[in-house]
Design an enzyme around this catalytic site. Structure first.
Site, PDB file in Angstrom:
ATOM      1  N   ASN A 218       1.924 -62.705-116.196  1.00 34.48           N
ATOM      2  CA  ASN A 218       3.145 -61.964-115.862  1.00 34.48           C
ATOM      3  C   ASN A 218       4.150 -61.960-117.014  1.00 34.48           C
ATOM      4  O   ASN A 218       4.738 -60.925-117.332  1.00 34.48           O
ATOM      5  CB  ASN A 218       3.789 -62.538-114.595  1.00 34.48           C
TER       6      ASN A 218
ATOM      7  N   HIS B 268      26.304 -17.481-122.953  1.00 36.01           N
ATOM      8  CA  HIS B 268      25.589 -16.704-121.915  1.00 36.01           C
ATOM      9  C   HIS B 268      24.506 -15.819-122.524  1.00 36.01           C
ATOM     10  O   HIS B 268      24.173 -14.774-121.969  1.00 36.01           O
ATOM     11  CB  HIS B 268      26.547 -15.832-121.095  1.00 36.01           C
TER      12      HIS B 268
ATOM     13  N   SER C 224      -3.653 -13.892-130.548  1.00 32.01           N
ATOM     14  CA  SER C 224      -4.130 -13.596-129.205  1.00 32.01           C
ATOM     15  C   SER C 224      -5.602 -13.222-129.284  1.00 32.01           C
ATOM     16  O   SER C 224      -6.061 -12.681-130.291  1.00 32.01           O
ATOM     17  CB  SER C 224      -3.323 -12.434-128.624  1.00 32.01           C
TER      18      SER C 224
ATOM     19  N   LYS D   1      -0.541  -9.806-132.153  1.00 33.31           N
ATOM     20  CA  LYS D   1       0.272 -10.946-131.699  1.00 33.31           C
ATOM     21  C   LYS D   1       0.347 -12.099-132.682  1.00 33.31           C
ATOM     22  O   LYS D   1      -0.614 -12.437-133.347  1.00 33.31           O
ATOM     23  CB  LYS D   1      -0.291 -11.490-130.371  1.00 33.31           C
TER      24      LYS D   1
ATOM     25  N   ASN E 176       2.077 -15.797-131.977  1.00 32.26           N
ATOM     26  CA  ASN E 176       2.821 -16.538-130.957  1.00 32.26           C
ATOM     27  C   ASN E 176       3.319 -17.891-131.465  1.00 32.26           C
ATOM     28  O   ASN E 176       2.690 -18.517-132.314  1.00 32.26           O
ATOM     29  CB  ASN E 176       1.938 -16.783-129.727  1.00 32.26           C
TER      30      ASN E 176
ATOM     31  N   GLU F 102       6.275 -23.558-127.455  1.00 29.07           N
ATOM     32  CA  GLU F 102       6.074 -23.431-126.006  1.00 29.07           C
ATOM     33  C   GLU F 102       5.476 -24.711-125.437  1.00 29.07           C
ATOM     34  O   GLU F 102       5.853 -25.166-124.353  1.00 29.07           O
ATOM     35  CB  GLU F 102       5.164 -22.236-125.696  1.00 29.07           C
TER      36      GLU F 102
ATOM     37  N   TYR G  88       6.888 -60.346-109.907  1.00 26.02           N
ATOM     38  CA  TYR G  88       5.837 -59.417-110.327  1.00 26.02           C
ATOM     39  C   TYR G  88       5.088 -58.850-109.129  1.00 26.02           C
ATOM     40  O   TYR G  88       4.814 -59.545-108.145  1.00 26.02           O
ATOM     41  CB  TYR G  88       4.831 -60.120-111.266  1.00 26.02           C
TER      42      TYR G  88
ATOM     43  N   LYS H  95       2.409 -48.850-117.758  1.00 32.77           N
ATOM     44  CA  LYS H  95       1.903 -48.604-119.108  1.00 32.77           C
ATOM     45  C   LYS H  95       1.470 -47.166-119.349  1.00 32.77           C
ATOM     46  O   LYS H  95       1.861 -46.553-120.342  1.00 32.77           O
ATOM     47  CB  LYS H  95       0.763 -49.587-119.432  1.00 32.77           C
TER      48      LYS H  95
HETATM   49  N1  ARG Z   1      -2.725 -56.033-116.178  1.00 35.68           N
HETATM   50  C1  ARG Z   1      -1.532 -56.566-115.550  1.00 35.68           C
HETATM   51  C2  ARG Z   1      -0.380 -55.578-115.742  1.00 35.68           C
HETATM   52  O1  ARG Z   1      -0.505 -54.734-116.553  1.00 35.68           O
HETATM   53  C3  ARG Z   1      -1.172 -57.870-116.153  1.00 35.68           C
HETATM   54  C4  ARG Z   1      -0.424 -58.786-115.263  1.00 35.68           C
HETATM   55  C5  ARG Z   1      -1.242 -59.192-114.142  1.00 35.68           C
HETATM   56  N2  ARG Z   1      -0.707 -60.267-113.413  1.00 35.68           N
HETATM   57  C6  ARG Z   1      -1.182 -60.593-112.216  1.00 35.68           C
HETATM   58  N3  ARG Z   1      -0.690 -61.595-111.647  1.00 35.68           N
HETATM   59  N4  ARG Z   1      -2.093 -59.863-111.637  1.00 35.68           N
HETATM   60  O2  ARG Z   1       0.626 -55.609-115.094  1.00 35.68           O
END
Ligand code: ARG
Length: 458
Positions: free
Chosen positions: A109, A155, A276, A282, A284, A289, A316, A324
């Site tokens: 954690n 505007h 295109s 064209k 573009n 975009e 946690y 992530k």
């Molecule tokens: N892979 C987990 C995460 O990205 C790591 C931490 C996991 N901790 C646990 N007690 N399961 O959050």
């Protein structure tokens, strides 16, 4: 066999294994995980929690793993639950019991919390460098076009005359604020969570100050529950990225408009345009975009993070593993956009004549005409009305203010003199707007030098 096999009487179901695993997306943090583990091991040895002999085995083992991953000799297989467990298991395979001692006074954690901070800290430096490069390109173009007259809009209607340099420097201002926001975010992120352990600290005599110094953090998280359950720093970074993407998106939208035949203020380099499959004529502005489109994606990442965190009790929870993919996607997307946008902007051609002729139509000197009368003693509201009536006259007679005869002007107000034509020429209108931050070439040069001073410090 799982690390926690002691407590369990059955293997984990394969479907759970793959559902639970974050290795496919957290393996990119391997170098930062090794950096954090090395500092942790040094602290454990310095406080007498592990022996110097174990420390040597651990640090040598981690170094070997790092170089093997980097050279491609070691690939991260998908059986491990995450990058932390993968590296720990590999270390133990290589150095035996010393590897098993590394996780003393630590939990995944606080380990994952420190890894993400270390990883994002480096990413912030990269994003800042790219923004700095972009501001540099904007400054270069603004210098070339400090006196290129174009219509300024409100505007999306032609409003008052400005210079292209002035318009560009507006974006430099936004992007410099984004650079500041990144620095602020990094400051709050640069706090060490390691030592929070699972949630409640530890009974081992750890030295968090030492780990902090080794990893270059400014301070340590002052509460262990907060240390392992805070993801504000991801949310804050995703917000900063969203704001910066919004700026890129507005800039992109303008480039799209400017490339159209309706404007034709600029032309993008062929290397940064697309054609295109059916329409041969064209050309573009796909890059812009896509940036506009990907801005929605960055907002989505921010929303993912906010929604993922909103109901979580301390400390946690596994939900947090979802942080992530969202934050990495936001960072990757932003960097990708910048990497393409910078050379695209650098290589674009500005079609000054078209900006100039658009500025010459649309009565953008009507305010200046009113100001001229005001300076001759006519109250502004009356001058405004006279100028408006003259615009209506021009529209009816298909002409522009500067082409009217003095005679016609005098029919509307006897305060008009021969000097009016100079007063409402586009050059005068732009050059006279010398107020701080304004569009006159002199004001733009000043803005450029302020921006140059700003980026020098980054
Ligand atoms: N892979 C987990 C995460 O990205 C790591 C931490 C996991 N901790 C646990 N007690 N399961 O959050």
């Amino acid at each position: 066999m799982k690390l926690w096999a002691g407590r369990f009487s059955k293997e984990t179901d394969d479907r759970v294994n793959s559902f639970n695993s974050s290795l496919s997306f957290d393996k990119r943090m391997y170098a930062h995980d090794i950096l954090g583990s090395t500092a942790h091991a040094k602290m454990l040895a310095a406080t007498g929690i592990i022996s110097d002999d174990d420390l040597k085995k651990i640090t040598d083992g981690l170094k070997g793993i790092l170089s093997d991953i980097e050279s491609g000799r070691l690939t991260m297989d998908n059986d491990a639950e995450d990058v932390h467990m993968f590296i720990e298991a590999e270390l133990t395979k290589r150095v035996g019991d010393a590897g098993k001692r590394l996780h003393t006074a630590r939990s995944r954690n606080d380990q994952v919390a420190v890894d993400i901070r270390l990883y994002l800290r480096d990413e912030i430096d990269e994003m800042t460098a790219l923004l700095k490069e972009l501001v540099g390109v904007i400054i270069k173009k603004a210098k070339e076009h400090a006196d290129t007259i174009m219509p300024g809009y409100t505007h999306l209607q032609r409003a008052q005359p400005i210079t292209f340099g002035h318009h560009l420097m507006a974006y430099a201002s936004m992007l410099m604020r984004d650079m500041e926001r990144l620095s602020e975010c990094k400051k709050r992120m640069n706090v060490l969570p390691l030592g929070s352990c699972a949630l409640a600290g530890t009974t081992y005599p750890i030295d968090r100050q030492m780990t902090k110094e080794l990893l270059g953090f400014d301070s340590v998280c002052s509460n262990s529950l907060d240390g392992v359950s805070d993801r504000d720093f991801c949310i804050e970074l995703a917000s900063v990225i969203s704001i910066a993407m919004m700026h890129l998106s507005r800039f992109s939208e303008e480039i799209i408009l400017w490339c159209s035949w309706e404007f034709k203020f600029i032309e993008l380099d062929d290397g940064f345009s697309t054609g295109s499959s059916i329409m041969p004529q064209k050309k573009n502005a796909d890059v812009t975009e896509l940036i506009r489109g990907k801005t929605g994606r960055a907002y989505g990442d921010l929303n993912t993070l906010l929604s993922m965190m909103k109901g979580l009790p301390l400390a946690y929870n596994k939900d947090m593993q979802e942080d992530k993919e969202a934050i990495f996607d936001a960072v990757d997307t932003f960097k990708e956009c910048l990497v393409t946008f910078i050379p695209m902007l650098d290589t674009m051609t500005v079609i000054k004549e078209n900006m100039r002729s658009a500025a010459a139509r649309g009565f953008i000197n009507a305010t200046d005409l009113a100001d001229y009368l005001t300076k001759k003693g006519v109250p502004f509201r009356d001058a405004y009305k006279i100028s408006g009536s003259l615009v209506a006259y021009c529209i009816k007679n298909n002409t522009v203010l500067e082409n009217l005869s003095l005679e016609t002007l005098r029919e509307y107000c006897d305060k008009f003199d021969g000097d009016v034509f100079d007063a409402i020429s586009l050059e005068t209108c732009v050059n006279a707007r010398t107020s701080e931050g304004g569009p006159s070439p002199a004001s733009v040069i000043k803005q450029i030098s302020l921006a140059e001073d700003f980026i020098k410090n980054y």
